[in-house]
Design an enzyme around this catalytic site. Structure first.
Site, PDB file in Angstrom:
ATOM      1  N   ASP A   1       9.414  31.143  -9.160  1.00 58.34           N
ATOM      2  CA  ASP A   1       8.583  30.863  -7.982  1.00 58.34           C
ATOM      3  C   ASP A   1       9.416  30.264  -6.853  1.00 58.34           C
ATOM      4  O   ASP A   1      10.430  29.614  -7.094  1.00 58.34           O
ATOM      5  CB  ASP A   1       7.472  29.880  -8.400  1.00 58.34           C
ATOM      6  CG  ASP A   1       6.342  29.853  -7.389  1.00 58.34           C
ATOM      7  OD1 ASP A   1       6.289  30.734  -6.506  1.00 58.34           O
ATOM      8  OD2 ASP A   1       5.500  28.937  -7.484  1.00 58.34           O
TER       9      ASP A   1
ATOM     10  N   HIS B   1      13.350  37.036  -1.658  1.00 51.34           N
ATOM     11  CA  HIS B   1      13.328  37.856  -2.880  1.00 51.34           C
ATOM     12  C   HIS B   1      14.721  38.441  -3.163  1.00 51.34           C
ATOM     13  O   HIS B   1      15.137  38.515  -4.314  1.00 51.34           O
ATOM     14  CB  HIS B   1      12.298  38.984  -2.760  1.00 51.34           C
ATOM     15  CG  HIS B   1      10.884  38.490  -2.621  1.00 51.34           C
ATOM     16  ND1 HIS B   1      10.379  37.490  -3.419  1.00 51.34           N
ATOM     17  CD2 HIS B   1       9.870  38.848  -1.790  1.00 51.34           C
ATOM     18  CE1 HIS B   1       9.114  37.248  -3.069  1.00 51.34           C
ATOM     19  NE2 HIS B   1       8.779  38.058  -2.083  1.00 51.34           N
TER      20      HIS B   1
ATOM     21  N   LEU C   1      20.951  40.102 -25.808  1.00 51.03           N
ATOM     22  CA  LEU C   1      19.741  39.557 -25.178  1.00 51.03           C
ATOM     23  C   LEU C   1      18.695  40.644 -24.925  1.00 51.03           C
ATOM     24  O   LEU C   1      19.018  41.731 -24.444  1.00 51.03           O
ATOM     25  CB  LEU C   1      20.135  38.925 -23.837  1.00 51.03           C
ATOM     26  CG  LEU C   1      18.980  38.429 -22.955  1.00 51.03           C
ATOM     27  CD1 LEU C   1      18.317  37.196 -23.566  1.00 51.03           C
ATOM     28  CD2 LEU C   1      19.469  38.099 -21.541  1.00 51.03           C
TER      29      LEU C   1
END
Ligand code: FPP
Length: 253
Positions: free
Chosen positions: A21, A38, A132
């Site tokens: 956020d 962004h 991962l």
């Protein structure tokens, strides 16, 4: 001592979930537009994915676009979708090199076709990776996921595949988008908001929640290590008493 060296490698969470956020606020504070935030946020995504891979974390789920985000101005939604396509296209070689496997949860069919195509290709290209597991939550919300699960369970019960009396926690979980992943032990939200915002509501039942005022574009490896150190100082009791936990795990006292 270096913060990385303070992290106990034997007490790492297997699964970290993050609400990224603050991109918009970070950009506005610098007199830039939200989309700039962004773009900078993608650099944090890159660094946190690498940081988790280096530490040997098995699962990282990132809330990249929520069901509710469709209500943002059209230009911002388009910019986010374009950024997603370009980032996946650019980063897929890096994911392959770092042994990262890509997964997607959420309402996949609601994404633009070009996004679906790019994501499907990246998923295929990384399918045999064993390091991962990077899970992107896209067009995702927990209420949507849980409602979809309930629908499928009802359909299977109507077809006679499933008996209502056999439905339990394990069966229910197998109908969620996250069926093949363990629950996150640690959920991080950046940018000072203390909410879960329709994110992994079922899966976060026992997760440790970590909130930081740092905006996502400034959440990098040192901030990740800080969150992990904080997590390692907590006692996870799962409804038991402190004494029970300490007797069973004396090394974790
Ligand atoms: C929240 O910041 C962030 C988002 C809604 C999008 C997150 C997307 C990225 C970091 C880039 C794309 C991701 C990938 C995985 C390639 P906000 O806009 O809600 O910030 P605000 O609360 O300050 O307005």
């Amino acid at each position: 001592m270096d913060i990385l060296q303070s992290i106990d490698r034997n007490k790492l969470p297997k699964h970290i979930a993050i609400i990224m956020d603050g991109n918009g606020r970070w950009a506005k504070e610098r007199g830039k537009d939200r989309v700039y935030g962004h773009h900078e946020g993608v650099l944090s995504v890159r660094e946190i994915v690498n940081g988790c891979a280096e530490l040997g974390i098995s699962y990282l789920t990132l809330y990249a676009f929520s069901t509710e985000n469709w209500n943002r101005p059209k230009e911002e939604v388009n910019a986010l979708m374009e950024l997603l396509v370009n980032t996946i296209r650019k980063e897929v070689d890096e994911l392959k090199k770092n042994n990262v496997r890509l997964h997607v949860i959420g309402d996949f069919a609601s994404l633009p076709e070009i996004c679906q195509k790019e994501l499907n290709e990246a998923k295929e290209l990384t399918a045999s990776n064993t390091g991962l597991n990077l899970i992107l939550a896209l067009s995702y919300s927990s209420r949507w996921e849980i409602t979809e699960a309930a629908k499928k369970i009802a359909q299977d019960a109507a077809k006679g595949i499933l008996k209502p009396e056999d439905i339990n926690d394990t069966v229910f979980q197998s109908y969620l988008n996250t069926a093949s992943f363990p629950d996150p032990e640690l959920m991080i939200r950046t940018s000072g908001e203390h909410r879960i915002s329709n994110y992994l509501l079922y899966q976060l039942a026992y997760a440790e929640l970590y909130f930081t005022p740092v905006h996502w574009p400034e959440f990098r490896k040192p901030q990740l290590y800080e969150a992990l150190l904080n997590y390692q100082q907590r006692e996870r009791r799962f409804g038991k008493t402190s004494e029970q936990i300490q007797t069973n795990n004396p090394q974790h006292v």
